[in-house]
Each structure stands twice: as C-alpha cells, then as structure tokens.
Design a protein around this motif. Structure first.
Motif, mmCIF file in Angstrom:
data_model
loop_
_atom_site.group_PDB
_atom_site.id
_atom_site.type_symbol
_atom_site.label_atom_id
_atom_site.label_comp_id
_atom_site.label_asym_id
_atom_site.label_seq_id
_atom_site.Cartn_x
_atom_site.Cartn_y
_atom_site.Cartn_z
ATOM 1 N N PHE A 1 78.091 -17.120 77.651
ATOM 2 C CA PHE A 1 77.136 -18.155 78.064
ATOM 3 C C PHE A 1 75.709 -17.633 77.964
ATOM 4 O O PHE A 1 74.820 -18.304 77.409
ATOM 5 C CB PHE A 1 77.460 -18.575 79.496
ATOM 6 N N LEU A 2 75.490 -16.424 78.456
ATOM 7 C CA LEU A 2 74.146 -15.858 78.418
ATOM 8 C C LEU A 2 73.708 -15.563 76.990
ATOM 9 O O LEU A 2 72.539 -15.785 76.628
ATOM 10 C CB LEU A 2 74.115 -14.580 79.260
ATOM 11 N N ASP A 3 74.623 -15.068 76.154
ATOM 12 C CA ASP A 3 74.279 -14.819 74.753
ATOM 13 C C ASP A 3 73.911 -16.118 74.043
ATOM 14 O O ASP A 3 72.952 -16.165 73.262
ATOM 15 C CB ASP A 3 75.450 -14.148 74.039
ATOM 16 N N GLY A 4 74.684 -17.173 74.290
ATOM 17 C CA GLY A 4 74.358 -18.467 73.692
ATOM 18 C C GLY A 4 73.046 -19.023 74.206
ATOM 19 O O GLY A 4 72.293 -19.670 73.469
ATOM 20 N N TRP A 5 72.738 -18.762 75.472
ATOM 21 C CA TRP A 5 71.499 -19.238 76.083
ATOM 22 C C TRP A 5 70.285 -18.545 75.458
ATOM 23 O O TRP A 5 69.271 -19.186 75.163
ATOM 24 C CB TRP A 5 71.569 -18.951 77.582
ATOM 25 N N ARG A 6 70.391 -17.232 75.223
ATOM 26 C CA ARG A 6 69.223 -16.457 74.823
ATOM 27 C C ARG A 6 69.089 -16.245 73.324
ATOM 28 O O ARG A 6 68.056 -15.757 72.873
ATOM 29 C CB ARG A 6 69.272 -15.093 75.525
ATOM 30 N N ILE A 7 70.108 -16.562 72.541
ATOM 31 C CA ILE A 7 69.996 -16.348 71.104
ATOM 32 C C ILE A 7 68.933 -17.287 70.535
ATOM 33 O O ILE A 7 68.839 -18.456 70.928
ATOM 34 C CB ILE A 7 71.353 -16.588 70.403
ATOM 35 N N PRO A 8 68.066 -16.805 69.651
ATOM 36 C CA PRO A 8 67.013 -17.668 69.071
ATOM 37 C C PRO A 8 67.632 -18.829 68.291
ATOM 38 O O PRO A 8 68.353 -18.623 67.317
ATOM 39 C CB PRO A 8 66.245 -16.715 68.146
ATOM 40 N N LYS A 9 67.372 -20.035 68.721
ATOM 41 C CA LYS A 9 68.015 -21.207 68.107
ATOM 42 C C LYS A 9 67.471 -21.487 66.716
ATOM 43 O O LYS A 9 68.200 -21.982 65.846
ATOM 44 C CB LYS A 9 67.822 -22.442 68.996
ATOM 45 N N GLN A 10 66.188 -21.197 66.500
ATOM 46 C CA GLN A 10 65.617 -21.450 65.180
ATOM 47 C C GLN A 10 66.328 -20.610 64.120
ATOM 48 O O GLN A 10 66.701 -21.101 63.055
ATOM 49 C CB GLN A 10 64.118 -21.140 65.178
ATOM 50 N N GLY A 11 66.546 -19.333 64.433
ATOM 51 C CA GLY A 11 67.261 -18.475 63.500
ATOM 52 C C GLY A 11 68.716 -18.876 63.361
ATOM 53 O O GLY A 11 69.306 -18.790 62.277
ATOM 54 N N LEU A 12 69.322 -19.332 64.461
ATOM 55 C CA LEU A 12 70.727 -19.733 64.432
ATOM 56 C C LEU A 12 70.948 -20.892 63.481
ATOM 57 O O LEU A 12 71.883 -20.885 62.664
ATOM 58 C CB LEU A 12 71.187 -20.097 65.846
ATOM 59 N N PHE A 13 70.090 -21.903 63.547
ATOM 60 C CA PHE A 13 70.272 -23.076 62.695
ATOM 61 C C PHE A 13 69.708 -22.855 61.291
ATOM 62 O O PHE A 13 70.183 -23.453 60.334
ATOM 63 C CB PHE A 13 69.617 -24.299 63.351
ATOM 64 N N ARG A 14 68.715 -21.997 61.169
ATOM 65 C CA ARG A 14 68.181 -21.697 59.844
ATOM 66 C C ARG A 14 69.224 -21.006 58.977
ATOM 67 O O ARG A 14 69.352 -21.298 57.780
ATOM 68 C CB ARG A 14 66.941 -20.811 59.982
#
Length: 548
Positions: free
Chosen positions: A66-79
């Motif tokens: 949960f914490l990893d998903g919360w803090r992972i940069p979303k822009q990089g994740l979707f890019r």
C-alpha cells in the motif's frame, strides 16, 4: 511468552541492522545484514520462529505494498506503463516456461508441474528488496520507476502461476482456458477492490469530519487499516489481495490531491508510516534469515530426492538457476526493447535511441527476489491427496530461498560496478517543473496574503492597520524571493547552485542557533516544555523543507 521474546528479538535485530550497515568497513545492503542477524537468532541462540505464510501475507505485505503504491511516482508509472506491463506479466510467463523446463532437465526426478511451481514463485521481483538495493547503487531514476512498477504488479501474476502449478501437482490436470479466465478475474477484481475500498473509506471519513470534526488519532488508525481491508476483501472473493493493496495505495495518492487533510496530520502520518515501513521491512528479512538454518538442514537431508548424494550439487543447482533467471530476463528485456524501438520508428519517431548496453544488463541484474518468494513457497502443501509427501518440497523451498540470497548479493555487487561512471543525459524537466511550481505557488500565496490583509484591516484603527500591513509585508517577503529567482538564459548555473547552497547553509546555521537557544531557555526553566516542543517542532519542519 516465547512469541513475545521472538518479536522483541526481531525488533532488536532490526534496530541493530540499521547501525551495523553504518559501522561495517564494507558496504552491504540492509536486507543482507538483517538476513544474517535472523540466521544468528535461529542458529546460534535457538530463538527461531516458524513462519506461518498466511499470517505473513496478511500482516506484512498489505501495508508495505500500500505504501509503495502510494509513494511511487505516478507520472513515471503511467509514462512507462508499456514496459512495466511487459515485465510484470509477459516476463513472468516467459520465466515460468523457460526456468521450469530448465529445472526439470537439470533435476529429472522433480515432476514438471513442481518445476513450474518453483519457477513461478521465483519469477516475481520484490519491491522491498529492489528499493534496498537501489539505495546502494546509482540506478537512473526512470529505470528505478520501471523496476518499482514491475515489482508492484508481478507478484499477482507470479502467485497465480504458482497456484495453478501446485493445483496441477495435486490434481494431475491443468486447463489453460480456466487458468486464463481465473487470472483475469484475480487481477481485475483485485484492482477494483483496492480502488473501491480507498474511495469508500475516504469519502465516509470526510463526511465524518464535516459532521463531527477531525480526530487525528482515529484518522491515522483508519489510514493504517485501509490496506488490510482491501487485502482481506479481495481474498474473500478469490481475487488478488496483493493487487488490491497496491491499487488502494495508488488511489490514496490521488485522494491526497484533494488537499482535504491538514498539514499537521500529513506530518504525523508520514512519521508513522516511515517507522512502520522500516520496522516491517526489517522484520520480513529477519524472518527470512531465521528460516535459513532449518531450510538448509532439510534440503541436505533430502538430497537423495534429486538423484545425487553430494550436498555440493545444491550449489550447482542454485548457480545454474540464478544464471538462467538473469539470462532469461536479459533476453526478454532486449527483445522488448527492440520491439518498442521498431514500433517507435514505424510511428515516425526516428530520434528515439536505444539505451546503453549497461542499462540493459543492469535491468536484468536488478531483478531482485525477496520475502514474497519465501512466503509463497512455504505455502506448498505437505501431502498430496493420496497421502504421499509433496514431491521434493524441502528442495523446492531451499532453491527458492537460495535464489533470494543469490539475487540480493549479485545485485548489490554487480549494479554499482555496471552503473559506475555512467553518463546519463541531464533531466532538466523535473527542475523546470519544480521552478514553475514554486513560482506559481508563490504568486498564489502573495494573492492569498493580500486578500487576508484586506479582510483584517477593515474597520480597524490606524495602529492595527499598520500592524497588519507590516505583518503582511514580512510574510510576502518570504514568497517574493521565489519570484525574484527568475534567471535569464545567460545565467551561470554553477553560480545559481552556489548561491542556493550558501543560502541553505546560512539558513541552517540560523535554525541551529535558534534550537540551541530554545534548549538553553528550557534547561534554565525560562520557558515551559510545552512551548519548547512546539517551537522546536516548527524549526524542525523548516529545516526539513530546506533539505528538500
């Protein structure tokens, strides 16, 4: 009483590991130190603890994922979603098939379905282990985002493959159509549950705050319970609790963007989650170390099952399997890269260049396995429906644990050497975004200060108006600095950096002097403890902002 002693011993080991990595004359990743301490607890002091896989999955994985998903940069994740999905799902299936066939060829007495089960459980990478290795190696930021995204998603695919391989061992049959449909349900339902739980709890919590006011302690506890609720609900409907916890964390990052949580609560919550993350991460690897002596002992005792008597064959199996995992990953990464470059050129993107071979090799070596692999393999049943022992169970558990250790050691040694001195193109995008954000935020702050000043000076005496004007001027100066930092195209970047570094050093010296004076006043009894804690807390927050 024994359980309490074990828990306390593990916590002491986690604390000790944090200091040991600093005082050791050579650099070691924190997980390796924690594994070694766990092995000492179990082997030397005979204080080991039998790991219950179901309890392990429930207590440790939901909050950390949960914490990893919360803090992972979303822009990089979707890019980089294409590359992440290829690694998280395609690579897992590729590894299960390739490694499973190799293991069966190397150990013919091990049934093929058992080989596939072993290959499936060692295929997913571990986000905790990946993060620990990254702290010791100069991994490029974009590559780190891809590795984090992969490790968050491939647990579900690996565990589903593992589940079907074990079912094939138990029943003697396997249906590809059933497996495919089950996987779609496990993934889709898990993601949906995670999103729904976070949105539902957050909406209900905001309603409570509007009706009855904000209670920080209760809000903190609710935040800690969200990953467990998502995990348990998903498992109840036979979906992926792991993906549910990850999806709940990613959704929470978007809920945060509403800005409805107070700043003080965010500071408190961040401190609680940081402590929880450090403790749980450490306990996971200490537990892994505690299992090692027993795992090795049982594997040596059952060597005859593999067709060889010498325990040295265990080392051969471990080396071959780990090299195969690296080569399979390297082949998949290279093929995926060539395919993406071909697609880009077909779209007319001729400027896209292939990354350095060192980056490709580093991506392959960085596939670090962790506690999820160990907890998963320990769920292997003891007996078949016929009453016979599960084939080569102890050997499978040993090989999975050895893969974890080998991947941790290999990555911690190879990655710094592979990436040492690697020249990467400067990423000025983040710096520009930060400058734009600071300036726009400063403009908004100046406008807000002016609006508040106008409200305060209405119907006030001349003295009060002057006081409010002076206060507004002092506050506005703090934000005006960000707007006056605009640099022309001919500005010397090194000069700007030196100026900012000097400002931070001077500001830090002032904050330290303020703190020392507050401590002195408190020791002499001139101010109360309550006032001292409040003022020092403010200075600590200012200092943390200076270090960002």
């Amino acid at each position: 009483m024994h359980t309490i002693e074990v828990v306390l011993a593990m916590l002491v080991a986690v604390v000790a590991s944090g200091y040991l990595v600093r005082v050791l004359p050579f650099s070691l990743p924190l997980p390796l130190v924690q594994i070694a301490l766990g092995a000492v607890i179990a082997g030397v002091f005979n204080r080991g603890h039998a790991l219950d896989p179901d309890m392990f999955f429930l207590l440790f994985l939901p909050p950390l994922l949960f914490l990893d998903g919360w803090r992972i940069p979303k822009q990089g994740l979707f890019r980089d979603k294409g590359a992440i999905l290829e690694l998280a799902f395609g690579l897992v299936v590729f590894t299960v098939i390739g490694a499973g066939l190799l293991i069966h060829w190397m150990i013919p007495v091990m049934p093929l379905a058992v080989c596939f089960a072993l290959a499936a459980i060692i295929s997913p990478t571990d986000p905790v282990a990946v993060g620990a290795i990254a702290s010791k190696a100069p991994i490029p930021k974009r590559l780190m985002h891809i590795l984090e995204g992969e490790s968050l998603l491939n647990d579900a695919s690996g565990l589903v493959c593992f589940r079907f391989a074990v079912a094939a061992v138990m029943t003697g049959s396997f249906s590809l159509a059933t497996a495919s449909m089950t996987f779609l349900w496990v993934a889709a339902a898990g993601l949906a549950v995670g999103v729904a739980v976070t949105l539902g709890v957050s909406t209900f919590q905001r309603w409570l705050w509007r009706r009855f006011g904000e209670e920080p302690g209760a809000a903190m506890l609710v935040n800690l319970l969200i990953p467990f609720a998502a995990y348990l609900l998903a498992e109840e409907i036979n979906a992926s609790g792991i993906l549910a916890a990850v999806a709940a964390g990613i959704t929470m990052s978007y809920v945060e963007l509403t800005g409805r949580v107070s700043g003080s609560m965010r500071v408190q919550r961040s401190a609680v989650w940081n402590m929880l993350q450090f403790s749980f991460n450490g306990i996971m690897f200490v537990l892994l170390g505690e299992q090692l002596p027993g795992i090795v002992e049982r594997a040596v005792a059952t060597m005859s099952e593999s067709g060889h008597q010498s325990p040295w064959w265990l080392a051969v199996y471990v080396i071959v399997i780990n090299l195969a995992l690296i080569l399979l990953r390297l082949l998949w990464v290279w093929l995926s890269l060539r395919w993406n470059l071909l697609r880009a050129r077909r779209r007319g993107d001729e400027q896209r260049q292939a990354p350095s071979w060192r980056i490709v090799v580093a991506t392959s070596v960085a596939g670090v396995r962790g506690a999820i692999t160990l907890a998963g393999v320990l769920t292997l049943p003891l007996f078949l429906p016929s009453g016979d022992p599960f084939p080569a169970r102890d050997l499978v558990i040993f090989l999975a644990a050895a893969v974890i250790l080998f991947s941790l050691v290999g990555a911690s040694v190879a990655l710094p050497q592979l990436l040492k001195g690697l020249q990467l193109p400067a990423d000025s995008g983040e710096r520009k975004e930060e400058d734009v954000a600071r300036k726009l935020a400063s403009k908004a702050a100046l406008a807000g200060v002016e609006r508040m000043r106008q409200q305060l000076v209405q119907n006030q005496t001349t003295d009060n108006v002057q006081l409010y004007n002076d206060a507004a001027s002092r506050v506005s100066l703090l934000y005006q600095r960000n707007l006056e930092k605009e640099q022309g195209p001919d500005a010397d970047p090194e000069k700007v950096r030196r100026m900012e570094r000097g400002y931070r050093q001077l500001r830090g010296a002032g904050l330290n002097a303020e703190r020392e004076e507050l401590f002195r006043l408190t020791r002499r009894g001139l101010i109360s403890d309550e006032i001292s804690r409040k003022l020092i807390r403010n200075l600590d927050l200012l200092e943390s902002r200076q270090r960002e």
